[in-house]
Design a protein around this motif. Structure first.
Motif, PDB file in Angstrom:
ATOM      1  N   GLU A 133       0.804  -1.221  -0.076  1.00 30.81           N
ATOM      2  CA  GLU A 133       0.139   0.136  -0.013  1.00 30.81           C
ATOM      3  C   GLU A 133       0.923   1.345   0.076  1.00 30.81           C
ATOM      4  N   VAL A 134       1.897   1.390   0.970  1.00 33.13           N
ATOM      5  CA  VAL A 134       2.742   2.298   0.849  1.00 33.13           C
ATOM      6  C   VAL A 134       3.438   2.532  -0.450  1.00 33.13           C
ATOM      7  N   ASN A 135       3.794   1.463  -1.015  1.00 32.52           N
ATOM      8  CA  ASN A 135       4.487   1.438  -2.362  1.00 32.52           C
ATOM      9  C   ASN A 135       3.430   2.014  -3.378  1.00 32.52           C
ATOM     10  N   GLU A 136       2.281   1.582  -3.338  1.00 40.32           N
ATOM     11  CA  GLU A 136       1.359   2.149  -4.640  1.00 40.32           C
ATOM     12  C   GLU A 136       1.228   3.657  -4.402  1.00 40.32           C
ATOM     13  N   ALA A 137       0.965   3.900  -3.022  1.00 38.46           N
ATOM     14  CA  ALA A 137       0.650   5.533  -2.741  1.00 38.46           C
ATOM     15  C   ALA A 137       1.975   6.261  -3.090  1.00 38.46           C
ATOM     16  N   TYR A 138       3.152   5.784  -2.969  1.00 37.11           N
ATOM     17  CA  TYR A 138       4.264   6.545  -3.449  1.00 37.11           C
ATOM     18  C   TYR A 138       4.465   6.773  -4.941  1.00 37.11           C
ATOM     19  N   SER A 139       3.875   5.556  -5.424  1.00 39.51           N
ATOM     20  CA  SER A 139       4.114   5.409  -6.985  1.00 39.51           C
ATOM     21  C   SER A 139       3.192   6.398  -7.662  1.00 39.51           C
ATOM     22  N   ILE A 140       2.068   6.691  -7.126  1.00 38.32           N
ATOM     23  CA  ILE A 140       1.090   7.708  -7.529  1.00 38.32           C
ATOM     24  C   ILE A 140       1.501   9.054  -7.283  1.00 38.32           C
ATOM     25  N   LEU A 141       2.038   9.392  -5.781  1.00 37.79           N
ATOM     26  CA  LEU A 141       2.147  10.738  -5.545  1.00 37.79           C
ATOM     27  C   LEU A 141       3.527  11.405  -6.106  1.00 37.79           C
ATOM     28  N   SER A 142       4.476  10.297  -6.521  1.00 43.61           N
ATOM     29  CA  SER A 142       5.855  10.824  -6.736  1.00 43.61           C
ATOM     30  C   SER A 142       5.678  10.985  -8.223  1.00 43.61           C
ATOM     31  N   ASP A 143       4.749  10.613  -8.951  1.00 47.15           N
ATOM     32  CA  ASP A 143       4.680  10.865 -10.481  1.00 47.15           C
ATOM     33  C   ASP A 143       3.796  12.055 -10.939  1.00 47.15           C
ATOM     34  N   GLN A 183      -1.661  14.178 -10.833  1.00 51.28           N
ATOM     35  CA  GLN A 183      -2.805  15.028 -11.521  1.00 51.28           C
ATOM     36  C   GLN A 183      -3.892  14.227 -11.726  1.00 51.28           C
ATOM     37  N   GLN A 184      -3.746  12.889 -12.159  1.00 44.52           N
ATOM     38  CA  GLN A 184      -4.806  11.965 -12.426  1.00 44.52           C
ATOM     39  C   GLN A 184      -5.497  11.794 -11.456  1.00 44.52           C
ATOM     40  N   TYR A 185      -4.770  11.394 -10.185  1.00 37.95           N
ATOM     41  CA  TYR A 185      -5.619  11.078  -8.775  1.00 37.95           C
ATOM     42  C   TYR A 185      -6.332  12.396  -8.395  1.00 37.95           C
ATOM     43  N   HIS A 186      -5.865  13.478  -8.628  1.00 34.55           N
ATOM     44  CA  HIS A 186      -6.487  14.764  -8.115  1.00 34.55           C
ATOM     45  C   HIS A 186      -7.857  14.951  -8.986  1.00 34.55           C
ATOM     46  N   GLU A 187      -7.671  14.657 -10.455  1.00 35.72           N
ATOM     47  CA  GLU A 187      -8.990  14.867 -11.369  1.00 35.72           C
ATOM     48  C   GLU A 187      -9.998  13.766 -11.222  1.00 35.72           C
ATOM     49  N   MET A 188      -9.552  12.788 -10.658  1.00 37.57           N
ATOM     50  CA  MET A 188     -10.323  11.580 -10.449  1.00 37.57           C
ATOM     51  C   MET A 188     -11.215  11.514  -9.006  1.00 37.57           C
ATOM     52  N   LYS A 189     -10.370  12.091  -8.319  1.00 37.47           N
ATOM     53  CA  LYS A 189     -11.029  12.445  -6.863  1.00 37.47           C
ATOM     54  C   LYS A 189     -12.219  13.401  -6.819  1.00 37.47           C
ATOM     55  N   SER A 190     -12.002  14.443  -7.740  1.00 38.64           N
ATOM     56  CA  SER A 190     -12.860  15.526  -7.758  1.00 38.64           C
ATOM     57  C   SER A 190     -13.846  15.085  -8.812  1.00 38.64           C
ATOM     58  N   GLY A 191     -13.795  14.485  -9.522  1.00 36.18           N
ATOM     59  CA  GLY A 191     -14.867  14.095 -10.740  1.00 36.18           C
ATOM     60  C   GLY A 191     -15.998  13.037 -10.369  1.00 36.18           C
ATOM     61  N   PRO A 192     -16.800  13.084 -11.166  1.00 41.76           N
ATOM     62  CA  PRO A 192     -17.899  12.051 -11.200  1.00 41.76           C
ATOM     63  C   PRO A 192     -17.662  10.746 -10.941  1.00 41.76           C
ATOM     64  N   GLN A 193     -16.464  10.385 -11.282  1.00 39.70           N
ATOM     65  CA  GLN A 193     -16.137   8.670 -11.210  1.00 39.70           C
ATOM     66  C   GLN A 193     -16.162   8.623  -9.758  1.00 39.70           C
ATOM     67  N   MET A 194     -15.868   9.375  -8.758  1.00 38.31           N
ATOM     68  CA  MET A 194     -15.809   9.070  -7.622  1.00 38.31           C
ATOM     69  C   MET A 194     -17.026   8.535  -6.792  1.00 38.31           C
ATOM     70  N   SER A 195     -18.349   9.127  -7.407  1.00 38.59           N
ATOM     71  CA  SER A 195     -19.580   8.356  -6.778  1.00 38.59           C
ATOM     72  C   SER A 195     -19.911   7.215  -7.614  1.00 38.59           C
ATOM     73  N   MET A 196     -19.367   6.988  -8.758  1.00 37.96           N
ATOM     74  CA  MET A 196     -19.528   5.901  -9.383  1.00 37.96           C
ATOM     75  C   MET A 196     -18.869   4.557  -9.489  1.00 37.96           C
TER      76      MET A 196
END
Length: 82
Positions: free
Chosen positions: A42-52, A57-70
């Protein structure tokens, strides 16, 4: 999974702060040192997302987009794999 919570950093953390948090947690949870393998992954996955920058940016877009509720975060993180 919220990668910021996993690493224990704020959303405005810079790359040095991310790396420091990652190294500390990776050492703490490393399976070869008696740590929890699932937490280590889990730590490795989190770092791989945030360090790139692109993945972060994709994470932030998905977090705030409509996919979150679906689809939820399970679908989001599968997009980062491979």
């Amino acid at each position: 999974m919220d990668p910021y919570k996993v690493l224990g950093v704020s959303e405005d953390a810079n790359k040095d702060q991310l790396k420091k948090a990652y190294r500390k947690l990776a050492a703490q949870h490393h399976p070869d040192k008696g740590g929890n393998e699932d937490k280590f992954k889990e730590v490795n996955e989190a770092y791989s997302i945030l360090s790139d920058d692109h993945k972060r940016q994709q994470y932030h877009e998905m977090k705030s987009g409509p996919q979150m509720s679906m689809g939820g975060f399970g679908d989001i993180f599968s997009a980062f794999s491979g």
